[in-house]
Design a protein around this motif. Structure first.
Motif: not given
Length: 135
Positions: A77-96
């Motif tokens: 999921a982190l790879r997918a958000t990063a590849a899409a340039g979705e900073w907010g979604a990636a950081m939300s995954l990290r925070r969770t």
């Protein structure tokens, strides 16, 4: 849990793919392993196809089904958000993950750091690198 195991009315103890009269008993722990593996494979497939929204949705569904979110599905999921340039979604995954005491893999951090660099967030990239080095 129903979407990943036999439908209502099916033999809940049947092994996947076995027809009526050939059902093998499957212990609950095996069903859980199978279900968790199915979620993981589906999340990886979504990430491989670039569908970050579905990857994150399945990760939430997996969490709601009571599975611990870590390892391969989280990294995918982190790879997918990063590849899409979705900073907010990636950081939300990290925070969770942090809130639940789940350490990210090196690959997970690499995806976040790459996203930060690609997004011109050099300070964030440096902080993520420091966090990765500390785990």
């Amino acid at each position: 849990a129903g979407a990943w195991w036999p439908a209502a009315g099916a033999d809940a103890g049947a092994a996947p793919g076995l027809g009526a009269g050939r059902a093998a008993a499957v212990p609950a722990a095996s069903r859980d392993d199978w279900e968790e593996g199915s979620y993981s494979a589906a999340i990886v497939a979504c990430a491989d196809s670039g569908d970050w929204e579905s990857a994150c949705s399945l990760l939430r569904e997996m969490d709601g089904a009571g599975f611990r979110i870590q390892g391969r599905p989280l990294t995918a999921a982190l790879r997918a958000t990063a590849a899409a340039g979705e900073w907010g979604a990636a950081m939300s995954l990290r925070r969770t993950a942090q809130e639940r005491g789940v350490a990210l893999s090196r690959a997970g951090y690499a995806h976040l750091i790459g996203l930060a660099v690609d997004s011109g967030r050099d300070d964030d990239a440096a902080r993520l690198y420091a966090a990765a080095a500390g785990e």
